[in-house]
Each structure stands twice: as structure tokens, then as C-alpha cells.
Enzyme design. Sequence first.
Site, PDB file in Angstrom:
ATOM      1  CG  ASP A  25       7.755  -8.867  -7.609  1.00  0.00           C
ATOM      2  OD1 ASP A  25       7.704 -10.065  -7.103  1.00  0.00           O
ATOM      3  OD2 ASP A  25       7.371  -9.161  -8.977  1.00  0.00           O
ATOM      4  CG  HIS A  42       9.911 -12.699   2.237  1.00  0.00           C
ATOM      5  ND1 HIS A  42       9.321 -11.991   1.019  1.00  0.00           N
ATOM      6  CD2 HIS A  42       9.281 -13.847   2.113  1.00  0.00           C
ATOM      7  CE1 HIS A  42       8.737 -12.970   0.260  1.00  0.00           C
ATOM      8  NE2 HIS A  42       8.584 -13.872   0.670  1.00  0.00           N
ATOM      9  CG  LEU A 136       7.135   9.631   3.102  1.00  0.00           C
ATOM     10  CD1 LEU A 136       7.380  10.108   1.732  1.00  0.00           C
ATOM     11  CD2 LEU A 136       8.111   8.556   3.508  1.00  0.00           C
TER      12      LEU A 136
HETATM   13  C1  IPE Z   1       2.882  -8.431  -6.285  1.00  0.00           C
HETATM   14  O1  IPE Z   1       3.494  -9.162  -6.364  1.00  0.00           O
HETATM   15  C2  IPE Z   1       2.405  -8.172  -4.803  1.00  0.00           C
HETATM   16  C3  IPE Z   1       3.542  -7.506  -3.910  1.00  0.00           C
HETATM   17  C4  IPE Z   1       4.442  -6.910  -4.355  1.00  0.00           C
HETATM   18  C5  IPE Z   1       3.134  -7.485  -2.571  1.00  0.00           C
HETATM   19  P1  IPE Z   1       3.597 -10.834  -6.659  1.00  0.00           P
HETATM   20  O2  IPE Z   1       4.992 -11.427  -6.758  1.00  0.00           O
HETATM   21  O3  IPE Z   1       2.540 -11.390  -5.757  1.00  0.00           O
HETATM   22  O4  IPE Z   1       2.924 -10.639  -8.180  1.00  0.00           O
HETATM   23  P2  IPE Z   1       2.770 -11.644  -9.383  1.00  0.00           P
HETATM   24  O5  IPE Z   1       2.118 -12.937  -8.675  1.00  0.00           O
HETATM   25  O6  IPE Z   1       3.986 -12.020  -9.805  1.00  0.00           O
HETATM   26  O7  IPE Z   1       1.918 -11.096 -10.478  1.00  0.00           O
HETATM   27  C1  IPE Z   2       7.707  -9.744  -3.129  1.00  0.00           C
HETATM   28  O1  IPE Z   2       8.463 -10.571  -3.578  1.00  0.00           O
HETATM   29  C2  IPE Z   2       6.997  -9.704  -1.856  1.00  0.00           C
HETATM   30  C3  IPE Z   2       5.765 -10.195  -1.804  1.00  0.00           C
HETATM   31  C4  IPE Z   2       5.048 -10.272  -3.063  1.00  0.00           C
HETATM   32  C5  IPE Z   2       4.953 -10.450  -0.581  1.00  0.00           C
HETATM   33  P1  IPE Z   2       8.232 -12.289  -4.110  1.00  0.00           P
HETATM   34  O2  IPE Z   2       7.789 -13.094  -2.877  1.00  0.00           O
HETATM   35  O3  IPE Z   2       6.953 -11.865  -4.777  1.00  0.00           O
HETATM   36  O4  IPE Z   2       9.384 -12.359  -4.603  1.00  0.00           O
HETATM   37  P2  IPE Z   2       9.501 -13.608  -6.120  1.00  0.00           P
HETATM   38  O5  IPE Z   2       8.615 -12.637  -7.082  1.00  0.00           O
HETATM   39  O6  IPE Z   2       8.927 -14.762  -6.118  1.00  0.00           O
HETATM   40  O7  IPE Z   2      10.885 -13.434  -6.658  1.00  0.00           O
HETATM   41 MG    MG Z   3       6.886 -11.717  -6.943  1.00  0.00          MG
END
Ligand code: IPE
Ligand code: IPE
Ligand code: MG
Length: 251
Positions: A25, A42, A136
Site C-alpha cells: 500500500d 504503481h 518460492l
Molecule cells: C488494499 O489497499 C488493497 C491492495 C493493496 C491491493 P487499498 O489502498 O485498496 O485499501 P484501503 O482502501 O486504503 O483500505
Molecule cells: C497500493 O497503493 C496499490 C493498490 C491498492 C492497487 P494505493 O494505490 O492504494 O496507494 P495509496 O494508498 O492511494 O497511497
Molecule cells: Mg491504498
Amino acid sequence: MSEAHAPISAIASAEVPRHVAIIMDGNGRWAAARGLPRGEGHRRGVEALRRTVRAAGELGIDVLTIFSFSTENWSRPATEIRELMGLLRRFIRHDLADLHRNNVRVRIIGEREGLEPDIARLLVEAEELTRANNGLTLVVAFNYGARQELARAARRMADALAQGSLKRDEVDVETIGRFLDAPDLPDPDVIIRTSGEQRLSNFLLWQSAYSELVFVQTYWPDFDRAALEGALQEYGQRVRRFGGLVARTGS
Ligand code: IPE
Ligand code: IPE
Ligand code: MG
């Protein structure tokens, strides 16, 4: 990743769990902090994933599960979803041969129904090509939500009950586990979430009953082997009791 595991540097082998799961995240916030578009976060996140897979193999971790796209992530803007799907396609097309060479077995959990056909095909290809590998195990949670996985398990159980291959009285905790998306894998010993958020966001709700949770501030694109080792050190300090009194530390 190397075929023979490299010596573990900073962390003791007692701190190396069998199954590590990661909620990757903070890509968007990493980009925003630099005035960059979220897509750049990303893209850099994919590089962090490559580093982490390599480090996990070197550290002797058996199973690495990564949360790459949640059921709820479909609620993001269409442009961001397109970018994420593009990155998944590219990751499988470009990295699959490398993963295979490094003896990594790829598994996918999540809902396959309704995916774009070329993505569904790539997921099958990744699993089939690497099926016999015994290094792995990389479990990619894609289009994954834990509640949806439990609903799938319930439907599979209902089918088995209707066909007579499962009896009502056989439905217990082990049986439910057998109907999940990857029934043969051990539960995660530790779930690491990057970016400072402290929640599971519908990830592995059943399997995490006794997982240690480690939350790190690092945004996912900055995650690397040192960050992984740091999280595993924290894990190594936890006392796992599993409801009992006898203290068992680490894995
Ligand atoms: C969780 O992260 C999903 C992934 C890492 C794929 P999100 O960014 O979607 O989660 P919330 O919305 O902050 O809970
Ligand atoms: C994690 O990073 C990737 C996915 C959930 C696909 P985010 O896109 O949730 O990044 P933040 O949380 O908005 O910083
Ligand atoms: Mg996120």
C-alpha cells in the site's frame, strides 16, 4: 532470487517465517509526495515487488503472498484501473520467464470470473508454466477479497453437499479451509502492511486468525530487502501463543 539460498544477513533464521503476506500500500501517496501522477507510483511499486520477491527467495521464505488488486479497487477511476491492469499484463509478460528460471511457483487467488479474457489467460499461463517449480511460492491475490473468497468456498461446499461428496456433519474448520482458493498453503505467519495504514482491507480474513500483523510506515515503492528484514525482525520479537500458555516465538 537464487537457487541456493544466500546466507541470511541481518536476520536470524528463527525470524524467517514460512509464509509472509504483504499488503502493498501507498503507491499513490508515494507519487503525490513527489508531485508525480499515481501511475508512476504503481510503476515504481512493480520494481519494489521485484526486489521483494528476490529477497524473499534469498531469505528462505517458502510462501510470499502479495495483495495486488482488491475486489474493492474496481471503485477507482477507470484510468487508474487501466494502468493497474496494464502493469499486471506487463509484469506477467516480462517477469514470468525470470520467475520460472528462478524456480518460483506462481499461484493466483481471487475471482477469475469476469476478468478480461487476455488477463485470465495470462494468469493461467503463469500458473501452468511454473506448476512444477519448488522454490518460492509467489501467491498473487488479484481481484481478491476475503469475504468473496469465503462466499466462493460456501458455494463450492453447497455443490459438494448437493452431490453427496460432503456431508453436513463433516463441515468443520478444516473442511472450510479445504474449499478456499489455495487450500494447501499454510496460513500466513505474518502480514506486513506498508504505508502506515493499520487495517486488513478484506485480505485473508480466514487465514489471518493467528497471523502476526506488522505495520510499517514505508510507502510500497520504497520497500526493499532491508525493509523486509526489519519487518521480519519485528515479527521475530512477537510471542505467538495460539491461545495457549506455552510461548512459541517466531515461526
Ligand atoms: C488494499 O489497499 C488493497 C491492495 C493493496 C491491493 P487499498 O489502498 O485498496 O485499501 P484501503 O482502501 O486504503 O483500505
Ligand atoms: C497500493 O497503493 C496499490 C493498490 C491498492 C492497487 P494505493 O494505490 O492504494 O496507494 P495509496 O494508498 O492511494 O497511497
Ligand atoms: Mg491504498
